[in-house]
Design a protein around this motif. Structure first.
Motif, short mmCIF file in Angstrom:
data_model
loop_
_atom_site.label_atom_id
_atom_site.label_comp_id
_atom_site.label_asym_id
_atom_site.label_seq_id
_atom_site.Cartn_x
_atom_site.Cartn_y
_atom_site.Cartn_z
N THR A 14 0.83 -1.20 0.00
CA THR A 14 0.00 0.00 0.00
C THR A 14 0.87 1.26 0.00
O THR A 14 2.07 1.20 0.25
CB THR A 14 -0.90 0.02 1.24
OG1 THR A 14 -0.07 0.15 2.40
CG2 THR A 14 -1.74 -1.24 1.34
N ASP A 15 0.24 2.40 -0.25
CA ASP A 15 0.96 3.67 -0.20
C ASP A 15 1.51 3.94 1.19
O ASP A 15 2.61 4.48 1.35
CB ASP A 15 0.04 4.82 -0.63
CG ASP A 15 -0.30 4.78 -2.11
OD1 ASP A 15 0.45 4.13 -2.88
OD2 ASP A 15 -1.31 5.38 -2.50
N VAL A 16 0.75 3.58 2.21
CA VAL A 16 1.21 3.78 3.60
C VAL A 16 2.45 2.93 3.86
O VAL A 16 3.41 3.39 4.47
CB VAL A 16 0.08 3.43 4.59
CG1 VAL A 16 0.58 3.46 6.02
CG2 VAL A 16 -1.09 4.38 4.41
N GLU A 17 2.44 1.68 3.38
CA GLU A 17 3.61 0.81 3.56
C GLU A 17 4.81 1.35 2.79
O GLU A 17 5.95 1.24 3.25
CB GLU A 17 3.28 -0.61 3.11
CG GLU A 17 2.34 -1.33 4.05
CD GLU A 17 1.88 -2.65 3.52
OE1 GLU A 17 1.67 -3.55 4.35
OE2 GLU A 17 1.73 -2.82 2.28
N MET A 18 4.58 1.93 1.63
CA MET A 18 5.68 2.54 0.87
C MET A 18 6.29 3.70 1.63
O MET A 18 7.50 3.88 1.64
CB MET A 18 5.19 3.02 -0.49
CG MET A 18 5.02 1.93 -1.46
SD MET A 18 5.98 2.32 -2.89
CE MET A 18 5.06 1.48 -4.12
N ALA A 19 5.45 4.48 2.28
CA ALA A 19 5.93 5.66 2.99
C ALA A 19 6.63 5.30 4.30
O ALA A 19 7.66 5.88 4.63
CB ALA A 19 4.77 6.61 3.28
#
Length: 58
Positions: A14-19
């Protein structure tokens, strides 16, 4: 047990995991070779780059 990373697993990040990062796609601790747990030439080089210290003589 062999570690397999599939394209579907990579696409599930997810985008959160990427960040902020995630460890859910990492292999189990038991599957990681002891050389990487204790340290080897490659891990020493990665540490030197990360901490901006002198590269080890390999």
């Amino acid at each position: 047990m062999a570690y397999k990373l599939t394209l579907e697993a990579l696409e599930s990040i997810t985008d959160v995991e990427m960040a902020f990062g995630t460890d859910r796609l990492l292999p189990a601790w038991e599957d990681i070779p002891d050389d990487f747990k204790q340290g080897n030439d490659f891990t020493q080089i990665a540490c030197a780059i990360f901490f901006a210290s002198q590269l080890p003589l390999v």
